[in-house]
Design a protein around this motif. Structure first.
Motif, PDB file in Angstrom:
ATOM      1  N   ILE A  57      10.877   8.866  -1.806  1.00 13.85           N
ATOM      2  CA  ILE A  57       9.613   8.149  -1.633  1.00 13.85           C
ATOM      3  C   ILE A  57       8.424   8.988  -2.081  1.00 13.85           C
ATOM      4  N   ALA A  58       8.493  10.295  -1.898  1.00  9.78           N
ATOM      5  CA  ALA A  58       7.378  11.157  -2.294  1.00  9.78           C
ATOM      6  C   ALA A  58       7.054  11.007  -3.771  1.00  9.78           C
ATOM      7  N   ALA A  59       8.070  10.878  -4.607  1.00  8.79           N
ATOM      8  CA  ALA A  59       7.839  10.706  -6.044  1.00  8.79           C
ATOM      9  C   ALA A  59       7.130   9.391  -6.331  1.00  8.79           C
ATOM     10  N   HIS A  60       7.459   8.344  -5.586  1.00  7.41           N
ATOM     11  CA  HIS A  60       6.778   7.057  -5.770  1.00  7.41           C
ATOM     12  C   HIS A  60       5.328   7.139  -5.305  1.00  7.41           C
ATOM     13  N   ARG A  61       5.074   7.891  -4.259  1.00  6.87           N
ATOM     14  CA  ARG A  61       3.687   8.085  -3.815  1.00  6.87           C
ATOM     15  C   ARG A  61       2.875   8.788  -4.898  1.00  6.87           C
ATOM     16  N   ALA A  62       3.450   9.803  -5.499  1.00  2.40           N
ATOM     17  CA  ALA A  62       2.757  10.532  -6.560  1.00  2.40           C
ATOM     18  C   ALA A  62       2.464   9.619  -7.748  1.00  2.40           C
ATOM     19  N   GLU A  63       3.431   8.773  -8.116  1.00  2.00           N
ATOM     20  CA  GLU A  63       3.222   7.823  -9.212  1.00  2.00           C
ATOM     21  C   GLU A  63       2.132   6.822  -8.853  1.00  2.00           C
ATOM     22  N   PRO A 204       4.344  -9.803  -2.505  1.00  2.00           N
ATOM     23  CA  PRO A 204       3.076  -9.110  -2.761  1.00  2.00           C
ATOM     24  C   PRO A 204       2.466  -9.436  -4.112  1.00  2.00           C
ATOM     25  N   LEU A 205       3.273  -9.619  -5.153  1.00  2.00           N
ATOM     26  CA  LEU A 205       2.719  -9.918  -6.473  1.00  2.00           C
ATOM     27  C   LEU A 205       2.017 -11.272  -6.472  1.00  2.00           C
ATOM     28  N   ALA A 206       2.635 -12.277  -5.897  1.00  2.00           N
ATOM     29  CA  ALA A 206       2.011 -13.597  -5.831  1.00  2.00           C
ATOM     30  C   ALA A 206       0.727 -13.548  -5.010  1.00  2.00           C
ATOM     31  N   ALA A 207       0.735 -12.786  -3.926  1.00  2.00           N
ATOM     32  CA  ALA A 207      -0.453 -12.690  -3.070  1.00  2.00           C
ATOM     33  C   ALA A 207      -1.596 -11.993  -3.804  1.00  2.00           C
ATOM     34  N   LEU A 215      -3.514  -8.708 -12.342  1.00  2.00           N
ATOM     35  CA  LEU A 215      -2.335  -7.854 -12.246  1.00  2.00           C
ATOM     36  C   LEU A 215      -2.149  -7.082 -13.541  1.00  2.00           C
ATOM     37  N   GLY A 216      -1.975  -5.759 -13.408  1.00  2.00           N
ATOM     38  CA  GLY A 216      -1.741  -4.896 -14.557  1.00  2.00           C
ATOM     39  C   GLY A 216      -0.304  -4.427 -14.598  1.00  2.00           C
ATOM     40  N   ALA A 217      -0.108  -3.214 -15.119  1.00  2.00           N
ATOM     41  CA  ALA A 217       1.237  -2.671 -15.250  1.00  2.00           C
ATOM     42  C   ALA A 217       1.876  -2.518 -13.872  1.00  2.00           C
ATOM     43  N   HIS A 218       3.127  -2.936 -13.764  1.00  2.00           N
ATOM     44  CA  HIS A 218       3.859  -2.797 -12.513  1.00  2.00           C
ATOM     45  C   HIS A 218       5.348  -2.787 -12.812  1.00  2.00           C
ATOM     46  N   SER A 232      14.776  -4.523   3.195  1.00  2.00           N
ATOM     47  CA  SER A 232      13.505  -3.949   2.751  1.00  2.00           C
ATOM     48  C   SER A 232      13.636  -3.151   1.455  1.00  2.00           C
ATOM     49  N   SER A 233      14.732  -3.310   0.728  1.00  2.00           N
ATOM     50  CA  SER A 233      14.974  -2.489  -0.467  1.00  2.00           C
ATOM     51  C   SER A 233      14.134  -2.894  -1.666  1.00  2.00           C
ATOM     52  N   ALA A 234      13.876  -4.174  -1.847  1.00  2.00           N
ATOM     53  CA  ALA A 234      13.177  -4.650  -3.039  1.00  2.00           C
ATOM     54  C   ALA A 234      11.698  -4.279  -2.974  1.00  2.00           C
ATOM     55  N   CYS A 235      11.254  -3.447  -3.891  1.00  2.00           N
ATOM     56  CA  CYS A 235       9.871  -2.953  -3.896  1.00  2.00           C
ATOM     57  C   CYS A 235       9.221  -3.199  -5.251  1.00  2.00           C
ATOM     58  N   VAL A 236       7.909  -3.142  -5.254  1.00  2.00           N
ATOM     59  CA  VAL A 236       7.146  -3.233  -6.492  1.00  2.00           C
ATOM     60  C   VAL A 236       6.015  -2.206  -6.422  1.00  2.00           C
ATOM     61  N   LEU A 237       5.761  -1.550  -7.555  1.00  2.00           N
ATOM     62  CA  LEU A 237       4.749  -0.505  -7.629  1.00  2.00           C
ATOM     63  C   LEU A 237       3.904  -0.755  -8.860  1.00  2.00           C
ATOM     64  N   GLY A 238       2.594  -0.761  -8.700  1.00  2.00           N
ATOM     65  CA  GLY A 238       1.771  -1.023  -9.874  1.00  2.00           C
ATOM     66  C   GLY A 238       0.287  -1.002  -9.584  1.00  2.00           C
ATOM     67  N   VAL A 239      -0.456  -1.655 -10.471  1.00  2.00           N
ATOM     68  CA  VAL A 239      -1.911  -1.651 -10.409  1.00  2.00           C
ATOM     69  C   VAL A 239      -2.439  -3.049 -10.691  1.00  2.00           C
TER      70      VAL A 239
END
Length: 246
Positions: A57-63, A204-207, A215-218, A232-239
């Motif tokens: 998770i730490a690597a995802h926080r950094a990203e 979250p993406l629809a919201a 919505l940008g890169a994700h 709770s495994s399915a996640c999305v990370l972006g901007v």
């Protein structure tokens, strides 16, 4: 030569907190503890530290936080594990956390951070800060548990300057039909009760799109990346961005 670190600031009162005028632009009272899940908070604090160290998770926080600069508002800061990953170009972080136990842990992390971090009480649906005051808003594993996703995202949009960024790292609805059905069943029964109002089937993406943010890169990812798949495994990370026209 040792780095100079600005101590975190935090105001206290018995029933409510009157936040500094620099945050609100006026004297505004907000609930001191908008959320109270002491048992879950203790469990989450231990689990999240382990997940950062061993689960990647730490690597995802950094990203999530890479490239940020200026003034940043973090909504639902939890126990403050994002603070160590803010880049030096960030001038200030205001971290809103409604749960008392987690807020206390976030204060400890703020004192160790390399950027100035203020930890304050408040709810995602009524942020105690001025409109259009921030270059970026950060949402990290928080939309699953807010009381009202629409209002929380409306508040995030309100406090962003035009063109400002929403950085998000959230778990939500699984694209696999069988898991999605299981998520809906859990959300109607035991999951929110056991996990501090967490819901697994929110989208979250629809919201974010519905809130009027661009919505940008994700990218989608699974946590953990190996082993059994969890609700709770399915996640999305972006901007996403607030449009320049507001």
């Amino acid at each position: 030569m040792a780095e100079r670190r600005r101590p975190a600031r935090h105001t206290r009162s018995r029933r409510s907190t009157r936040l500094p005028g620099s945050l609100t632009g006026r004297a505004r009272k907000v609930p001191h503890d908008a959320v109270h899940h002491p048992l879950f908070a203790r469990c989450y604090a231990r689990f999240s530290v382990c997940a950062d160290a061993r689960g990647g998770i730490a690597a995802h926080r950094a990203e999530l936080l890479a490239g940020l600069s200026g003034r940043v508002l973090e909504i639902g800061a939890g126990n403050g594990l994002n603070f160590a990953h803010y880049p030096p170009a960030v001038a200030e972080v205001v971290a809103v956390e409604p749960e008392r136990s987690l807020r206390r842990l976030a204060l400890e992390e703020a004192r160790r951070a390399d950027v100035p971090v203020d930890v304050v009480p408040g709810a995602a649906e009524a942020l105690p800060v001025k409109s259009e005051a921030y270059d970026a808003v950060v949402l990290s594993l928080v939309l699953c548990s807010v009381r009202n996703v629409e209002r929380a995202l409306a508040e995030a949009k309100r406090v962003l300057r035009p063109g400002g960024e929403l950085r998000f790292f959230e778990h939500g609805r699984d694209e696999r039909r069988a898991m999605a059905l299981l998520q809906r069943g859990l959300d109607r029964t035991v999951w929110p009760l056991l996990f501090g109002n967490c819901h697994t089937s929110r989208d979250p993406l629809a919201a974010i799109r519905a809130a009027g943010l661009e919505l940008g890169a994700h990218r989608r990812l699974d946590i953990p990346g190996k082993g059994p798949r969890l609700p709770s495994s399915a996640c999305v990370l972006g901007v996403a961005r607030r449009p320049d026209g507001g």
